[in-house]
Enzyme design. Structure first.
Site, PDB file in Angstrom:
ATOM      1  N   GLU A  94       0.828  -1.212   0.000  1.00 35.59           N
ATOM      2  CA  GLU A  94       0.000   0.000   0.000  1.00 35.59           C
ATOM      3  C   GLU A  94       0.858   1.256   0.000  1.00 35.59           C
ATOM      4  OE1 GLU A  94      -2.552   0.309   3.407  1.00 35.59           O
ATOM      5  OE2 GLU A  94      -3.300   2.293   2.815  1.00 35.59           O
ATOM      6  N   HIS A 132      -5.065   6.221   0.626  1.00 33.19           N
ATOM      7  CA  HIS A 132      -4.871   4.861   1.136  1.00 33.19           C
ATOM      8  C   HIS A 132      -5.518   3.849   0.199  1.00 33.19           C
ATOM      9  CE1 HIS A 132      -3.451   5.639   5.344  1.00 33.19           C
ATOM     10  NE2 HIS A 132      -3.900   6.848   5.036  1.00 33.19           N
ATOM     11  N   GLU A 165      -9.974   5.735   0.641  1.00 33.33           N
ATOM     12  CA  GLU A 165      -9.578   4.326   0.520  1.00 33.33           C
ATOM     13  C   GLU A 165      -9.927   3.925  -0.913  1.00 33.33           C
ATOM     14  OE1 GLU A 165      -7.932   2.374   2.496  1.00 33.33           O
ATOM     15  OE2 GLU A 165      -8.330   2.908   4.583  1.00 33.33           O
TER      16      GLU A 165
HETATM   17 ZN   LIG Z   1      -3.707   2.717   4.686  1.00 34.97          ZN
END
Ligand SMILES: [Zn+2]
Length: 220
Positions: A54, A109, A185
């Protein structure tokens, strides 16, 4: 960097960092995370099943968004200078934003749900808000980024939040912000289809284009 008169500044916060996994003592240190809570300084983040991390995704995405915003005359402040360091802690990241003079902060993210079939993006915002910036400006930023991502052909999460939006009270970076802020996200790295999009340059460019459009829409 502070805003020049008439200029626009955006803070991009690429989640995690490449050195976090090898520095557990530093990143596990507890720091203030808002609402009276303490949380670890930072975390390692997730990865695809093939091992694409990530932190590398968020760094690459941040650079793509930075370059697009810069081309539109927006100044960009990043919360970390590369993908090889440790941290910064969530409270330090918030301080970088708060001291930037920026119009808004966008934290980047990707998620790591192991629930079968879980996929899609969501945009988190602080709720209940702890200051005026976390109120209407942040929810408007969340909706604007969500709408731009949908317009870019990205699908909203089928496992977190509602219609691509997720109110949160437990994210330190959001809680500690005195500027409008959202946390995106982008997708679930453990989902096979999204992993291939998140792992490819063309896929990341698609996310970057959509998020850039959302930020530009917010700046008006
Ligand atoms: Zn993250």
């Amino acid at each position: 960097m502070r805003a020049v008169p008439g200029g626009k500044v955006i803070v991009l916060d690429p989640g995690h960092n490449g050195g976090n996994a090898s520095h557990p003592a530093e990143i596990n240190k507890l720091v203030p995370a808002g609402r009276g809570r303490m949380k670890p300084c930072n975390t390692t983040g997730t990865a695809t099943n093939a091992g694409y991390p990530e932190h590398a995704f968020t760094w690459d995405l941040a650079i793509r968004v930075r370059d697009e915003l810069t081309a539109h005359g927006v100044q960009v402040v990043l919360t970390r200078p590369n993908d090889t360091g440790v941290g910064p802690c969530v409270d330090q990241r918030a301080a970088i934003g708060n001291n930037s003079g920026a119009a808004a902060v966008v934290s980047l993210h990707a998620d790591g749900s192991t629930t079968a079939g879980a996929h899609g993006f969501h945009v988190a915002y602080s709720s209940p808000p702890l200051n005026a910036a976390q109120g209407e400006p942040s929810t408007r930023l969340a909706r604007t980024v969500r709408d731009a991502m949908v317009a870019g052909g990205l699908v909203t999460s089928n496992y977190i939040g509602s219609q691509g939006l997720s109110p949160r009270d437990d994210l330190g970076g959001l809680n500690l912000s005195t500027l409008p802020i959202v946390l995106v996200e982008c997708g679930n790295m453990r989902d096979a289809n999204e992993a291939s999009a998140l792992s490819s340059a063309a896929g990341r460019q698609r996310y970057a284009d959509a998020i850039t459009n959302g930020i530009l829409g917010y700046l008006g």
